[in-house]
Design a protein around this motif. Sequence first.
Motif, PDB file in Angstrom:
ATOM      1  N   TYR A 125     -25.089  20.546  55.713  1.00 31.07           N
ATOM      2  CA  TYR A 125     -23.627  20.707  55.778  1.00 31.07           C
ATOM      3  C   TYR A 125     -23.222  22.130  55.401  1.00 31.07           C
ATOM      4  CZ  TYR A 125     -22.560  15.742  56.441  1.00 31.07           C
ATOM      5  OH  TYR A 125     -22.443  14.481  56.951  1.00 31.07           O
ATOM      6  N   LEU A 177     -14.905  19.098  57.833  1.00 31.61           N
ATOM      7  CA  LEU A 177     -15.578  18.143  56.948  1.00 31.61           C
ATOM      8  C   LEU A 177     -14.568  17.286  56.188  1.00 31.61           C
ATOM      9  CD1 LEU A 177     -18.568  20.261  55.544  1.00 31.61           C
ATOM     10  CD2 LEU A 177     -18.478  18.800  57.580  1.00 31.61           C
ATOM     11  N   GLU A 199     -13.535  14.766  58.672  1.00 30.82           N
ATOM     12  CA  GLU A 199     -14.580  13.753  58.873  1.00 30.82           C
ATOM     13  C   GLU A 199     -14.639  12.781  57.688  1.00 30.82           C
ATOM     14  OE1 GLU A 199     -18.432  15.487  59.749  1.00 30.82           O
ATOM     15  OE2 GLU A 199     -19.457  13.573  59.390  1.00 30.82           O
ATOM     16  N   GLU A 219     -13.951  22.461  51.806  1.00 30.88           N
ATOM     17  CA  GLU A 219     -15.067  21.963  52.614  1.00 30.88           C
ATOM     18  C   GLU A 219     -16.331  21.656  51.795  1.00 30.88           C
ATOM     19  OE1 GLU A 219     -13.493  20.919  55.341  1.00 30.88           O
ATOM     20  OE2 GLU A 219     -15.058  21.747  56.650  1.00 30.88           O
ATOM     21  N   ALA A 275     -18.244  18.164  51.825  1.00 31.28           N
ATOM     22  CA  ALA A 275     -19.672  18.056  52.151  1.00 31.28           C
ATOM     23  C   ALA A 275     -20.372  17.177  51.112  1.00 31.28           C
ATOM     24  CB  ALA A 275     -20.303  19.443  52.191  1.00 31.28           C
ATOM     25  N   LEU A 293     -19.436  13.566  51.777  1.00 32.45           N
ATOM     26  CA  LEU A 293     -20.130  12.968  52.932  1.00 32.45           C
ATOM     27  C   LEU A 293     -21.552  12.577  52.552  1.00 32.45           C
ATOM     28  CD1 LEU A 293     -18.721  15.371  55.652  1.00 32.45           C
ATOM     29  CD2 LEU A 293     -18.414  12.877  55.626  1.00 32.45           C
TER      30      LEU A 293
END
Length: 362
Positions: A18, A34, A37, A234, A238, A241
């Motif tokens: 990532y 990100l 997402e 971000e 990351a 995620l």
Amino acid sequence: MIPVTKPYLPSREKLEDYVDGIYERKWLTNNGPLVQELTKRLEKYLGVENLLLVSNGTLALQIAYRTLGVNKVVNGKPAEAITTPFSFIATASSLKWEGINPVFVDIDPETWCLDPNNIESAITPQTRAIVPVHVFGNPCDVEFIQDIADKHDLKIIYDAAHAFDVSYKGQSILKYGDASILSLHATKLFHTIEGGAIIFKRREDLEKAKKLINFGISAPDCIDELGINAKMGEFSAAMGLCVLDEVEKVKEKRKNIWDIYRGALENEIVMQKWSDSSVKNCAYFPIVLPSEKKALDLMQNLGFKNIQLRRYFYPSLESVEVFGKHKKLPISQDISSRILCLPLYPDLSDSQVKMIVELINE
Ligand SMILES: *Cc1c(COP(=O)(O)O)cnc(C)c1O
């Protein structure tokens, strides 16, 4: 040393993938790919809509109050919100920071959540909201609280900082109230290092909050709200995620530890009464000792063996000076004086858990 909690670190290789992407795009914040997402994946995983990622759980509370107009003065006087004294300081300090006076009412002696029977007598012309906490992830009496809010035209903002992936009657607990907030701080079950989320009931509130977290900017040349900066970056997304990919494993390990504690701790210890209709997330393991002295002795004795227990939550928030003078609330005072949270994190081994149990039962 066995600490009371330890942040979960996911696969480093995956995180580096990532990070490579972030270095290529050079898009670090401001609703990056990100963050987008993670928003979608969390909505799906939790079974909710209108989720907004923000920079921490405290700002999530503050943005939720502002979005719902809870901070607006009433007849020239500060607004009030009815809340629980048995929580982390941020539940009440976030209100105060927004100019809203927290009005504390006592908790239920068994569930440790705000007791809805105490709400109505605390309502004044200034009251704009109820801010209950699903404490340790235990769902509040959401139907009762909704009835009171409907009757008196009050907003409900749930501090669901502990309630990641708790379900109630087959649905996410985060669907209740006008908004619920999550903390995604490093020590929480699911985290983004620092982070938070707001889950709104209504799409229009989500749209308004999106502006508030970005300085009130609605278009390149247009500022139409008083805003602040509460955006998630971000690198945090990351991390989120990566943790999300492993969160089932995290939950399983926590549940295993939780079950050992639950099965092995003996008589004198009182545990939280769980809502029957909920599936819990095993985020914390609090115990209540017969007296404050016994709690302090136990904390000290395990401390000598390098095992950290934590007085969580202590003190009861109505006795914290920054909120001014309040009448002491006996149930919250009593529970908070005798409560301890036990070590609980995925890396804790079964043998460590068993050793802790033996020391407590001694
Ligand atoms: C952790 C926590 C918060 C604050 O969240 P941050 O992300 O640390 O700002 C608020 N309320 C409760 C009940 C918490 O446990």
